[in-house]
Design a protein around this motif. Structure first.
Motif, PDB file in Angstrom:
ATOM      1  N   ASN A 129       0.862  -1.186   0.000  1.00 44.91           N
ATOM      2  CA  ASN A 129       0.000   0.000   0.000  1.00 44.91           C
ATOM      3  C   ASN A 129       0.900   1.237   0.000  1.00 44.91           C
ATOM      4  O   ASN A 129       1.227   1.759   1.063  1.00 44.91           O
ATOM      5  N   PRO A 130       1.296   1.716  -1.183  1.00 44.76           N
ATOM      6  CA  PRO A 130       2.182   2.877  -1.221  1.00 44.76           C
ATOM      7  C   PRO A 130       1.582   4.065  -0.464  1.00 44.76           C
ATOM      8  O   PRO A 130       0.376   4.316  -0.547  1.00 44.76           O
ATOM      9  N   PRO A 131       2.407   4.805   0.290  1.00 46.01           N
ATOM     10  CA  PRO A 131       1.883   5.821   1.202  1.00 46.01           C
ATOM     11  C   PRO A 131       1.550   7.182   0.588  1.00 46.01           C
ATOM     12  O   PRO A 131       0.929   8.001   1.242  1.00 46.01           O
ATOM     13  N   ILE A 132       1.965   7.441  -0.645  1.00 49.04           N
ATOM     14  CA  ILE A 132       1.666   8.738  -1.257  1.00 49.04           C
ATOM     15  C   ILE A 132       0.440   8.580  -2.153  1.00 49.04           C
ATOM     16  O   ILE A 132       0.435   7.758  -3.068  1.00 49.04           O
ATOM     17  N   HIS A 133      -0.588   9.375  -1.876  1.00 45.84           N
ATOM     18  CA  HIS A 133      -1.839   9.305  -2.633  1.00 45.84           C
ATOM     19  C   HIS A 133      -1.965  10.529  -3.533  1.00 45.84           C
ATOM     20  O   HIS A 133      -1.658  11.646  -3.114  1.00 45.84           O
ATOM     21  N   VAL A 134      -2.409  10.298  -4.758  1.00 45.58           N
ATOM     22  CA  VAL A 134      -2.553  11.347  -5.761  1.00 45.58           C
ATOM     23  C   VAL A 134      -4.042  11.522  -6.039  1.00 45.58           C
ATOM     24  O   VAL A 134      -4.664  10.674  -6.680  1.00 45.58           O
ATOM     25  N   ILE A 135      -4.613  12.614  -5.551  1.00 38.99           N
ATOM     26  CA  ILE A 135      -6.027  12.898  -5.747  1.00 38.99           C
ATOM     27  C   ILE A 135      -6.118  14.017  -6.782  1.00 38.99           C
ATOM     28  O   ILE A 135      -5.543  15.092  -6.595  1.00 38.99           O
ATOM     29  N   VAL A 136      -6.837  13.758  -7.878  1.00 39.28           N
ATOM     30  CA  VAL A 136      -6.999  14.756  -8.933  1.00 39.28           C
ATOM     31  C   VAL A 136      -8.487  14.998  -9.133  1.00 39.28           C
ATOM     32  O   VAL A 136      -9.255  14.065  -9.361  1.00 39.28           O
ATOM     33  N   GLU A 137      -8.868  16.255  -9.027  1.00 41.37           N
ATOM     34  CA  GLU A 137     -10.267  16.631  -9.222  1.00 41.37           C
ATOM     35  C   GLU A 137     -10.305  17.904 -10.056  1.00 41.37           C
ATOM     36  O   GLU A 137      -9.875  18.967  -9.601  1.00 41.37           O
ATOM     37  N   GLY A 138     -10.779  17.773 -11.287  1.00 39.75           N
ATOM     38  CA  GLY A 138     -10.858  18.930 -12.168  1.00 39.75           C
ATOM     39  C   GLY A 138      -9.505  19.542 -12.485  1.00 39.75           C
ATOM     40  O   GLY A 138      -9.395  20.755 -12.599  1.00 39.75           O
ATOM     41  N   GLY A 139      -8.477  18.714 -12.608  1.00 45.92           N
ATOM     42  CA  GLY A 139      -7.142  19.200 -12.916  1.00 45.92           C
ATOM     43  C   GLY A 139      -6.368  19.711 -11.710  1.00 45.92           C
ATOM     44  O   GLY A 139      -5.200  20.061 -11.818  1.00 45.92           O
ATOM     45  N   ARG A 140      -7.016  19.740 -10.554  1.00 47.57           N
ATOM     46  CA  ARG A 140      -6.354  20.189  -9.326  1.00 47.57           C
ATOM     47  C   ARG A 140      -5.866  18.967  -8.551  1.00 47.57           C
ATOM     48  O   ARG A 140      -6.631  18.059  -8.280  1.00 47.57           O
ATOM     49  N   VAL A 141      -4.599  18.988  -8.197  1.00 44.62           N
ATOM     50  CA  VAL A 141      -3.936  17.832  -7.588  1.00 44.62           C
ATOM     51  C   VAL A 141      -3.750  18.060  -6.090  1.00 44.62           C
ATOM     52  O   VAL A 141      -3.354  19.143  -5.667  1.00 44.62           O
ATOM     53  N   THR A 142      -4.043  17.028  -5.314  1.00 48.82           N
ATOM     54  CA  THR A 142      -3.732  17.016  -3.890  1.00 48.82           C
ATOM     55  C   THR A 142      -2.881  15.784  -3.608  1.00 48.82           C
ATOM     56  O   THR A 142      -3.283  14.674  -3.938  1.00 48.82           O
ATOM     57  N   LEU A 143      -1.713  15.997  -3.033  1.00 50.52           N
ATOM     58  CA  LEU A 143      -0.864  14.894  -2.597  1.00 50.52           C
ATOM     59  C   LEU A 143      -1.121  14.691  -1.112  1.00 50.52           C
ATOM     60  O   LEU A 143      -1.029  15.632  -0.327  1.00 50.52           O
ATOM     61  N   SER A 144      -1.459  13.470  -0.725  1.00 48.81           N
ATOM     62  CA  SER A 144      -1.697  13.180   0.691  1.00 48.81           C
ATOM     63  C   SER A 144      -0.980  11.895   1.060  1.00 48.81           C
ATOM     64  O   SER A 144      -0.575  11.125   0.196  1.00 48.81           O
ATOM     65  N   GLY A 145      -0.839  11.667   2.357  1.00 48.72           N
ATOM     66  CA  GLY A 145      -0.175  10.467   2.842  1.00 48.72           C
ATOM     67  C   GLY A 145       1.003  10.824   3.722  1.00 48.72           C
ATOM     68  O   GLY A 145       1.061  11.911   4.299  1.00 48.72           O
ATOM     69  N   VAL A 146       1.969   9.913   3.777  1.00 49.35           N
ATOM     70  CA  VAL A 146       3.084  10.045   4.708  1.00 49.35           C
ATOM     71  C   VAL A 146       4.401   9.766   3.988  1.00 49.35           C
ATOM     72  O   VAL A 146       4.500   8.821   3.210  1.00 49.35           O
ATOM     73  N   VAL A 147       5.406  10.606   4.275  1.00 52.39           N
ATOM     74  CA  VAL A 147       6.768  10.388   3.791  1.00 52.39           C
ATOM     75  C   VAL A 147       7.725  10.478   4.977  1.00 52.39           C
ATOM     76  O   VAL A 147       7.344  10.920   6.054  1.00 52.39           O
ATOM     77  N   ASN A 148       8.959  10.077   4.762  1.00 50.42           N
ATOM     78  CA  ASN A 148       9.930  10.031   5.861  1.00 50.42           C
ATOM     79  C   ASN A 148      10.591  11.363   6.182  1.00 50.42           C
ATOM     80  O   ASN A 148      11.036  11.571   7.301  1.00 50.42           O
TER      81      ASN A 148
END
Length: 181
Positions: A129-148
């Motif tokens: 389950n990779p921790p970085i999520h890429v949410i795209v809505e109407g060309g607008r990007v939200t990066l969510s999740g956890v990094v080190n």
């Protein structure tokens, strides 16, 4: 007491539990068990991808779930699975369904390839389950999740920029921050 956790990690506020008296302490322990079980349900749900992002909170057996998913059936499936957990009294489902868009789909894949194709993120790409999520809505990007590290946080944002998006919102959190909450 409220407990918040996401698709890839669980964060519990334990300090309040230590100060809670008798019955409240027992309820808090039940909420912790419910939160742990919700985390397991989210981790084991096979249809969630890096293009979905789900968060949940538990307070006195009442669960609130929110976030974004790419398909409507995921919203109802998750609600049913969480409602079936022992100790859950009610479920408020505020999960949004992302609109169907070929442009958004292509942008999701371009950004995911840019991030997970970078050598700095290969260790994440190899996870179940990779921790970085890429949410795209109407060309607008939200990066969510956890990094080190903050360097990885900034690098992910940089890699997601210049690929045809209208904007990039970086909501990536540091692993060290999630452990202290």
């Amino acid at each position: 007491m409220k407990y918040r956790f996401g698709f890839t990690f669980i964060v519990l506020a334990l300090a309040g539990m230590l100060a809670a008296p008798g019955a409240a302490f027992a309820q808090d322990r039940r909420d912790v068990k419910v939160a742990d079980e919700i985390g397991r349900v989210l981790q084991s749900y096979p249809r969630l991808t890096i293009f979905d992002d789900i968060n949940a909170s538990v307070e006195n057996g009442a669960v609130a779930i929110n976030g974004k998913v790419t398909m409507p059936y995921k919203k109802s499936d998750l609600e049913k699975r969480i409602a079936a957990i022992d100790g859950v009294r009610t479920v408020r489902n505020d999960i949004g369904v992302l609109p169907v868009s070929q442009y958004d789909d292509e942008l999701r894949y371009r950004i995911a390839r840019a991030i997970y194709g970078n050598a700095s993120f290969w260790n994440y790409a190899a996870m179940a389950n990779p921790p970085i999520h890429v949410i795209v809505e109407g060309g607008r990007v939200t990066l969510s999740g956890v990094v080190n590290s903050n360097v990885e946080r900034m690098l992910a944002r940089s890699l997601a920029t210049g690929l045809g998006e209208l904007s990039v919102k970086n909501e990536l959190r540091l692993d060290s921050d999630t452990r202290t909450e």
